[in-house]
Design a protein around this motif. Structure first.
Motif, PDB file in Angstrom:
ATOM      1  N   ALA A  68      14.148  12.524  61.320  1.00 61.46           N
ATOM      2  CA  ALA A  68      14.838  14.126  62.020  1.00 61.46           C
ATOM      3  C   ALA A  68      13.213  14.276  61.560  1.00 61.46           C
ATOM      4  CB  ALA A  68      15.766  13.968  62.615  1.00 61.46           C
ATOM      5  N   VAL A  69      12.770  14.952  62.853  1.00 65.71           N
ATOM      6  CA  VAL A  69      12.008  16.864  62.577  1.00 65.71           C
ATOM      7  C   VAL A  69      12.694  18.041  63.499  1.00 65.71           C
ATOM      8  CG1 VAL A  69      10.462  15.846  64.760  1.00 65.71           C
ATOM      9  CG2 VAL A  69       9.931  17.740  62.515  1.00 65.71           C
ATOM     10  N   CYS A  70      11.741  18.450  62.663  1.00 64.09           N
ATOM     11  CA  CYS A  70      13.231  20.469  63.145  1.00 64.09           C
ATOM     12  C   CYS A  70      11.867  21.424  62.756  1.00 64.09           C
ATOM     13  CB  CYS A  70      14.150  20.672  63.169  1.00 64.09           C
ATOM     14  SG  CYS A  70      13.945  21.463  61.729  1.00 64.09           S
ATOM     15  N   ALA A  71      11.778  22.263  64.096  1.00 65.59           N
ATOM     16  CA  ALA A  71      11.519  23.288  63.952  1.00 65.59           C
ATOM     17  C   ALA A  71      11.810  24.665  63.145  1.00 65.59           C
ATOM     18  CB  ALA A  71      10.186  23.995  65.324  1.00 65.59           C
ATOM     19  N   SER A  72      11.614  25.180  62.676  1.00 66.24           N
ATOM     20  CA  SER A  72      12.569  26.306  61.432  1.00 66.24           C
ATOM     21  C   SER A  72      11.733  27.167  61.239  1.00 66.24           C
ATOM     22  CB  SER A  72      13.424  25.564  60.235  1.00 66.24           C
ATOM     23  OG  SER A  72      14.216  26.137  59.992  1.00 66.24           O
ATOM     24  N   ALA A  73      12.798  28.817  60.965  1.00 69.95           N
ATOM     25  CA  ALA A  73      12.272  29.628  60.684  1.00 69.95           C
ATOM     26  C   ALA A  73      13.014  29.751  58.926  1.00 69.95           C
ATOM     27  CB  ALA A  73      12.847  30.903  61.260  1.00 69.95           C
ATOM     28  N   GLY A  74      13.442  28.717  58.693  1.00 72.29           N
ATOM     29  CA  GLY A  74      13.560  28.412  57.327  1.00 72.29           C
ATOM     30  C   GLY A  74      15.982  27.899  57.310  1.00 72.29           C
ATOM     31  N   ASN A  75      16.355  28.264  57.729  1.00 76.24           N
ATOM     32  CA  ASN A  75      17.771  27.985  57.754  1.00 76.24           C
ATOM     33  C   ASN A  75      17.281  26.665  58.264  1.00 76.24           C
ATOM     34  OD1 ASN A  75      17.834  30.818  55.956  1.00 76.24           O
ATOM     35  ND2 ASN A  75      19.144  31.363  57.627  1.00 76.24           N
ATOM     36  N   LEU A  76      17.428  26.438  59.571  1.00 77.45           N
ATOM     37  CA  LEU A  76      17.915  25.595  59.779  1.00 77.45           C
ATOM     38  C   LEU A  76      17.339  23.452  59.506  1.00 77.45           C
ATOM     39  CD1 LEU A  76      19.097  23.336  62.689  1.00 77.45           C
ATOM     40  CD2 LEU A  76      16.419  23.420  63.266  1.00 77.45           C
ATOM     41  N   GLY A  77      16.040  24.592  58.528  1.00 76.37           N
ATOM     42  CA  GLY A  77      15.430  23.442  57.608  1.00 76.37           C
ATOM     43  C   GLY A  77      14.974  23.030  56.449  1.00 76.37           C
ATOM     44  N   GLN A  78      16.507  24.290  56.037  1.00 77.47           N
ATOM     45  CA  GLN A  78      17.120  23.869  55.244  1.00 77.47           C
ATOM     46  C   GLN A  78      18.093  22.617  55.144  1.00 77.47           C
ATOM     47  OE1 GLN A  78      17.989  27.091  52.093  1.00 77.47           O
ATOM     48  NE2 GLN A  78      17.104  28.378  53.736  1.00 77.47           N
ATOM     49  N   ALA A  79      19.209  23.429  56.642  1.00 77.18           N
ATOM     50  CA  ALA A  79      20.712  22.645  56.116  1.00 77.18           C
ATOM     51  C   ALA A  79      20.217  21.409  57.173  1.00 77.18           C
ATOM     52  CB  ALA A  79      21.375  23.575  57.524  1.00 77.18           C
ATOM     53  N   LEU A  80      18.914  20.638  57.421  1.00 78.58           N
ATOM     54  CA  LEU A  80      18.966  19.738  58.427  1.00 78.58           C
ATOM     55  C   LEU A  80      18.545  19.154  57.207  1.00 78.58           C
ATOM     56  CD1 LEU A  80      18.809  17.671  59.904  1.00 78.58           C
ATOM     57  CD2 LEU A  80      16.489  18.176  60.835  1.00 78.58           C
ATOM     58  N   ALA A  81      17.728  18.846  55.704  1.00 81.79           N
ATOM     59  CA  ALA A  81      17.435  18.670  54.935  1.00 81.79           C
ATOM     60  C   ALA A  81      18.226  18.506  54.087  1.00 81.79           C
ATOM     61  CB  ALA A  81      16.544  19.711  54.017  1.00 81.79           C
ATOM     62  N   TRP A  82      19.674  19.485  53.690  1.00 80.02           N
ATOM     63  CA  TRP A  82      20.390  19.515  52.972  1.00 80.02           C
ATOM     64  C   TRP A  82      21.479  17.610  53.590  1.00 80.02           C
ATOM     65  CZ3 TRP A  82      25.736  18.505  53.406  1.00 80.02           C
ATOM     66  CH2 TRP A  82      26.382  18.575  52.526  1.00 80.02           C
ATOM     67  N   SER A  83      22.050  17.962  54.618  1.00 83.71           N
ATOM     68  CA  SER A  83      22.671  17.137  55.398  1.00 83.71           C
ATOM     69  C   SER A  83      21.782  15.862  55.666  1.00 83.71           C
ATOM     70  CB  SER A  83      22.816  17.531  56.749  1.00 83.71           C
ATOM     71  OG  SER A  83      23.732  18.510  57.116  1.00 83.71           O
ATOM     72  N   GLY A  84      20.166  15.532  55.895  1.00 82.29           N
ATOM     73  CA  GLY A  84      19.959  14.848  55.924  1.00 82.29           C
ATOM     74  C   GLY A  84      19.115  13.823  54.356  1.00 82.29           C
ATOM     75  N   ARG A  85      19.140  14.347  53.072  1.00 81.40           N
ATOM     76  CA  ARG A  85      20.082  14.201  51.673  1.00 81.40           C
ATOM     77  C   ARG A  85      20.715  13.184  51.374  1.00 81.40           C
ATOM     78  NH1 ARG A  85      18.443  18.195  46.454  1.00 81.40           N
ATOM     79  NH2 ARG A  85      20.891  18.591  47.387  1.00 81.40           N
ATOM     80  N   LYS A  86      21.574  13.834  52.526  1.00 79.82           N
ATOM     81  CA  LYS A  86      23.039  13.259  52.224  1.00 79.82           C
ATOM     82  C   LYS A  86      23.220  11.947  51.967  1.00 79.82           C
ATOM     83  CE  LYS A  86      26.984  15.570  53.152  1.00 79.82           C
ATOM     84  NZ  LYS A  86      28.373  15.567  54.208  1.00 79.82           N
ATOM     85  N   ARG A  87      22.296  11.719  53.192  1.00 77.35           N
ATOM     86  CA  ARG A  87      23.055  10.057  54.026  1.00 77.35           C
ATOM     87  C   ARG A  87      20.971   9.737  54.236  1.00 77.35           C
ATOM     88  NH1 ARG A  87      24.836  14.251  56.479  1.00 77.35           N
ATOM     89  NH2 ARG A  87      27.242  13.839  57.500  1.00 77.35           N
ATOM     90  N   GLY A  88      20.574   9.954  52.791  1.00 76.20           N
ATOM     91  CA  GLY A  88      19.274   9.532  52.527  1.00 76.20           C
ATOM     92  C   GLY A  88      18.340   9.414  53.963  1.00 76.20           C
ATOM     93  N   LEU A  89      18.803  10.116  54.441  1.00 67.87           N
ATOM     94  CA  LEU A  89      16.984  10.409  55.652  1.00 67.87           C
ATOM     95  C   LEU A  89      15.697  11.201  55.711  1.00 67.87           C
ATOM     96  CD1 LEU A  89      19.774  11.284  58.669  1.00 67.87           C
ATOM     97  CD2 LEU A  89      19.221   9.023  57.858  1.00 67.87           C
ATOM     98  N   ASP A  90      15.030  10.727  56.349  1.00 71.53           N
ATOM     99  CA  ASP A  90      13.353  11.190  55.844  1.00 71.53           C
ATOM    100  C   ASP A  90      13.863  12.650  57.096  1.00 71.53           C
ATOM    101  OD1 ASP A  90      12.816   9.245  54.361  1.00 71.53           O
ATOM    102  OD2 ASP A  90      12.814   8.171  55.962  1.00 71.53           O
ATOM    103  N   ILE A  91      13.576  13.408  56.511  1.00 71.17           N
ATOM    104  CA  ILE A  91      13.503  14.678  57.385  1.00 71.17           C
ATOM    105  C   ILE A  91      11.720  16.129  57.349  1.00 71.17           C
ATOM    106  CG2 ILE A  91      14.400  17.351  57.304  1.00 71.17           C
ATOM    107  CD1 ILE A  91      16.439  14.697  58.019  1.00 71.17           C
ATOM    108  N   THR A  92      11.683  15.762  58.107  1.00 67.67           N
ATOM    109  CA  THR A  92      10.469  16.997  58.268  1.00 67.67           C
ATOM    110  C   THR A  92      11.165  17.895  59.150  1.00 67.67           C
ATOM    111  OG1 THR A  92       8.716  14.608  58.655  1.00 67.67           O
ATOM    112  CG2 THR A  92       7.906  16.877  59.349  1.00 67.67           C
ATOM    113  N   VAL A  93      10.486  19.052  57.948  1.00 66.20           N
ATOM    114  CA  VAL A  93      11.212  20.448  58.493  1.00 66.20           C
ATOM    115  C   VAL A  93       8.956  21.721  58.965  1.00 66.20           C
ATOM    116  CG1 VAL A  93      11.448  22.520  58.339  1.00 66.20           C
ATOM    117  CG2 VAL A  93      12.492  20.574  57.549  1.00 66.20           C
ATOM    118  N   VAL A  94       9.072  22.108  60.380  1.00 62.84           N
ATOM    119  CA  VAL A  94       7.756  22.772  60.597  1.00 62.84           C
ATOM    120  C   VAL A  94       8.178  23.994  60.508  1.00 62.84           C
ATOM    121  CG1 VAL A  94       6.165  22.459  62.188  1.00 62.84           C
ATOM    122  CG2 VAL A  94       6.551  20.581  61.867  1.00 62.84           C
ATOM    123  N   ALA A  95       7.113  24.832  59.934  1.00 66.38           N
ATOM    124  CA  ALA A  95       7.490  25.781  59.676  1.00 66.38           C
ATOM    125  C   ALA A  95       6.363  26.829  59.622  1.00 66.38           C
ATOM    126  CB  ALA A  95       8.590  26.523  59.039  1.00 66.38           C
TER     127      ALA A  95
END
Length: 319
Positions: A68-95
């Motif tokens: 999954a990919v998201c744009a974030s000022a910072g907090n959404l990106g951290q949260a998606l990274a945390w939730s994705g890491r727990k499930r072994g997902l590849d997360i891309t954050v654009v900021a």
């Protein structure tokens, strides 16, 4: 309720969200120097130090595919990274490369791929959408995606489950996920509670849109409250907000800084500027809230330490 949200789904969401994000502290903070009673819902005592994990847990639970990919000022990106890491997902954050450095560092530490753009959050949104189009992975759009709204809405369920009576809730307004989520629950289950959204005067797009009942965009933003500094409101989110918000107000930067300082000095709480918007509204219009029980959501504490230190310095005396 005439919104995209559904109270039954919001109740069910609690079974999906990691318990580390649920049942956060909620208490009256008597030390704060206001004539009104002020209670705080503390959404910072979790691994990503903001409320955003409630929504990203729902996003990744329903994700088709492994990225999954998201744009974030910072907090959404951290949260998606945390939730994705727990499930072994590849997360891309654009900021934006101008985002709070501590937030960007934490996104990297959580294992996400971080791409920076030479512009503001809206440019990051455009780039995230482009990545999703070209790769076919899931684009997570904060506030537009119902998971982000209904995850935040579980805060409203917890406020009501406390059994504490309150008159008004002051909610930071950016993209609108938290405001529409909590607002939906309160208007559905406790319609007498006043829902007031608070936004910086330097980033007023959603508030202007609420008052004019149409999408109003702005050319730029100028606020330390980076977490709510959007310029292009999402039409579907505005429609929801018009159904659940009783008012939307703008506050000045000086009041936001004073709110951050009050939380630190009177409550020993670290708040990023977006989390201090509720107190800023209390500071600017104390008579409006006098003798009322007001709840404010402390929605994030991801600050840049040098900036936070500067905000805590006493205001110079005027001679």
């Amino acid at each position: 309720m005439e919104t995209r949200l559904d109270t039954a789904r919001i109740r069910a969401a609690r079974a999906v969200i990691d318990p580390v994000f649920l049942d956060t502290p909620f208490y009256e903070c008597e030390a704060l120097p206001f004539d009104s009673r002020v209670s705080i819902k503390l959404e910072t005592a979790n691994p990503v130090r903001s409320f955003k994990g409630r929504g990203t847990e729902l996003v990744v639970d329903g994700l088709e595919g492994n990225a999954a990919v998201c744009a974030s000022a910072g907090n959404l990106g951290q949260a998606l990274a945390w939730s994705g890491r727990k499930r072994g997902l590849d997360i891309t954050v654009v900021a934006s490369r101008f985002a709070t450095p501590a937030k960007l560092d934490r996104i990297r530490a959580l294992g996400a791929t971080l791409e920076l753009v030479d512009g503001d959050h809206e440019l990051a949104r455009d780039r995230a959408a482009e990545i999703a189009r070209t790769t076919g992975i899931r684009l997570v759009e904060d506030s537009l995606d119902l998971e982000t709204c209904e995850g935040a809405a579980t805060i409203g369920l917890e406020l009501l489950a406390s059994g504490v009576a309150f008159d008004t809730v002051l909610i930071a307004l950016g993209g609108g996920a938290m405001a529409t989520g909590i607002g939906h629950v309160l208007k559905d289950l406790a319609p007498s509670v006043e829902v007031i959204c608070v936004q910086p005067a330097g980033a007023p797009a959603m508030t202007l849109s609420w008052h004019e009942r149409r999408v109003v965009t702005t050319e730029s933003t100028n606020t330390i409250a980076d977490g709510v500094a959007g310029r292009r409101p999402i039409p579907e989110v505005l429609t929801d907000l018009l159904h659940v918000a009783d008012d939307a107000v703008l506050v000045e930067e000086s009041s936001i800084i004073s709110g951050v300082r009050l939380l630190a000095t009177h409550a020993s709480l670290v708040a990023e500027p977006s989390a201090a918007l509720g107190l800023a509204a209390l500071l600017e219009n104390p008579t409006r809230f006098a003798n009322r029980h007001v709840v404010t959501i402390l929605c994030g504490s991801n600050t840049n330490p040098p900036d936070h230190h500067r905000w805590l310095q006493p205001e110079p005396m005027v001679v």
